[in-house]
Design a protein around this motif. Structure first.
Motif: not given
Length: 564
Positions: A451, A454-459, A461-462, A465
């Protein structure tokens, strides 16, 4: 010694003896399909071989129908599905042959292509049934199947974990035999008792698609309480609109969310949903479809879940509700022996992690009570929340608050599941005790981890997890499934021994960590002991020398509901 079974181009049956390496020792003998049961009975009685075929379900039911039970088999499709991804097999050591290249129940990483809103794909995959592939047409010749067996045996022989992997393939194949036997035997089911339960809860059987009287009465009550005269309570869209008009801002109609509201319609709505569920899942249509000759015959899918857990194709065998269990009733002169393993997954964790402190907490008592006494001030509920949070990845809220205390008490156990989670988050493979591994992440998942914004990184990371929660429980649930199959395989042998002594008993039902045996009264206590002995043997097979106990709750009863 192996005995290979295959279909010939003209519809006959080819039988071929193979050596221990899976190589033919003679040419195949071809018999008409009508003669196959008699020939199989002769070979079984004379040699007791391990039967080899592409799929157990293609052959064994017809043998059972002819009264020919078998002792052992090697199911090539089930074994291929395991070997294909197992980290216990060296890279390049095994490639499935043509026709068995995919899992017998589908392939991939266990992530459904279409997910319900808000669903965690890997977590859902622990419990969802994997789609079933279309079977290749035309059958498979003995040469192809013999070569596949040789390839599988060679992969096992070359594995650094050969004993474990060999045990897993044997247990999975024994499970396939047991699944066919349980479908053939069926759970004894009293249709009259079932009908009486439905009449008591729903009213008399309606004509056509009309609602039963008591269910319709509850629907009228709901319409009145929600001021919606034309409401169809079975329509989620209509129901949500009616609830919101009354100021109930629930996002779903699930029970746990509805219970947050105090509107007078909530309790009747929950009762309606429960009644409607009974009608749709185990109502008269279910009774007509699934019960015949006084038996409920589930259609099991061995290894139907990515962890190796079983599933079922229709009939709801994996979730028989308490309401209808009185109908699962022993025949006159018989008893049901119902056994379930107590707190199986937490005990599996203690054994996998080699956590002697957790094993000691479970010795001769309830595991959660032992953990509570060791460090939770005797509060069993807190101990249970903490341990299940560690196993299932619920590390926020109450579970998260209690996790540090659990980690101090049992660092090996907590460290084990944490490592499995971190490996999953990194896209690595995790493996059960005997050798079933997670498939590699899909290209879709891998691409999500590359990614930029920042938005793609959050997705990303989710998603990482989510996969970590999946792998955290995969090793526990998968190893528990292995223990259960070994338990069932051991029990099959012991029940066969009882039958040879003239004591009639048959394995009739299996649910993850629970079995049911239907036996003559004279054989009931011997069956109960056989169930216990089989559980101890399964523990020794998987974890020889380990201090972990796998206790059972065993009940000898007249009907299923009396066991709980």
């Amino acid at each position: 010694m192996y005995e290979l079974v295959a279909t010939t181009p003209d519809g006959g049956v080819a039988l071929q003896r193979l050596d221990r390496a899976g190589r033919p020792v003679a040419g195949p003998d071809v018999v008409p399909r009508s003669r196959f049961p008699a020939e199989a009975a002769r070979i079984e009685a004379q040699d007791g071989p391990r039967w080899v075929w592409l799929r157990t379900g293609d052959w064994y039911p017809r043998l059972l129908h002819a009264g020919v039970p078998l002792g052992r088999c090697h199911d090539l499709s089930l074994c291929a599905a395991i070997l294909r991804h197992s980290s216990y097999v060296a890279e390049g050591q095994y490639t499935p042959g043509a026709g068995v290249a995919g899992s017998p129940h589908g392939a991939g990483d266990g992530i459904p292509h279409r997910l319900p809103s808000g669903a965690a794909p890997y977590q859902d995959a622990l419990f969802d049934e994997v789609p079933i592939e279309n079977r290749p047409a035309g059958g498979f010749g003995t040469e192809l199947l013999a070569e596949e067996l040789h390839s599988q045996l060679s992969a096992v022989a070359g594995s650094p974990h050969r004993p474990r992997l060999a045990l897993l393939l044997a247990a999975e194949s024994a499970g396939a035999l047991a699944a066919a036997e349980m479908r053939h035997a069926g759970v004894p089911w009293d249709a009259t008792v079932h009908d009486a339960i439905l009449r008591d809860r729903l009213g008399p059987r309606p004509v056509g698609t009309a609602r039963p009287a008591l269910l319709e009465q509850k629907a009228r009550e709901l319409r009145s309480l929600l001021n919606a005269p034309a409401l169809n309570p079975d329509s989620p869209q209509e129901l949500m609109r009616a609830l919101r008009r009354e100021g109930i801002e629930a996002q779903t109609t699930r029970a746990w969310e509805l219970r947050r509201y105090t509107h007078p319609a909530i309790l009747p709505l929950l009762e309606y949903k429960k009644m409607a569920r009974l009608l749709s899942a185990h109502g008269w249509a279910w009774l007509d479809t699934w019960v015949s000759d006084g038996r409920f015959r589930p259609d099991y899918t061995v290894g139907g879940v990515v962890t190796g857990r079983w599933s079922s194709r229709g009939g709801g065998a994996m979730q028989i509700p308490a309401e209808v269990r009185p109908a699962a009733k022993a025949r006159p002169g018989h008893r049901l022996i119902v056994a379930d393993a107590s707190q199986l997954e937490p005990r599996i964790l203690a054994a996998l992690a080699g956590d002697s402190a957790m094993a000691e907490a479970a010795r001769d008592r309830d595991l959660y009570a032992g953990i509570a006494a060791a460090g939770f001030g005797g509060d069993r509920s807190q101990a249970k929340v903490a341990l299940l949070g560690a196993i299932y990845g619920a590390t926020t809220g109450e579970s998260g608050r209690l996790m540090p205390k659990l980690a101090r008490l049992y660092p090996r156990a907590v460290g084990f599941v944490e490592k499995a989670a971190r490996d999953g988050e990194r896209g690595l493979t995790v493996t059960t005790h005997l050798g079933r591994s997670t498939p590699p992440p899909s290209a879709r998942w891998t691409a999500s981890q590359r990614t930029g914004s920042a938005e793609e990184q959050r997705r990303a990371d989710a998603l990482a997890r989510e996969r970590g929660r999946f792998t955290r429980n995969f090793v526990i649930q998968g190893t528990a499934a292995e223990w259960a199959e070994c338990w069932m395989a051991e029990l099959r042998g012991r029940l066969r021994g009882l039958r040879e002594r003239g004591l009639h008993a048959e394995l009739t039902y299996f649910l993850h960590d629970e079995v049911m045996v239907h036996a003559e009264e004279a054989a009931a206590e011997a069956c109960a002991q056989a169930v216990r002995d089989a559980a101890r043997a399964a523990g020794r097979l998987l974890f020889p020398g380990a201090p972990v106990e796998f206790p059972l709750s065993v009940a000898v009863v007249g009907s299923y509901d009396q066991a709980k």
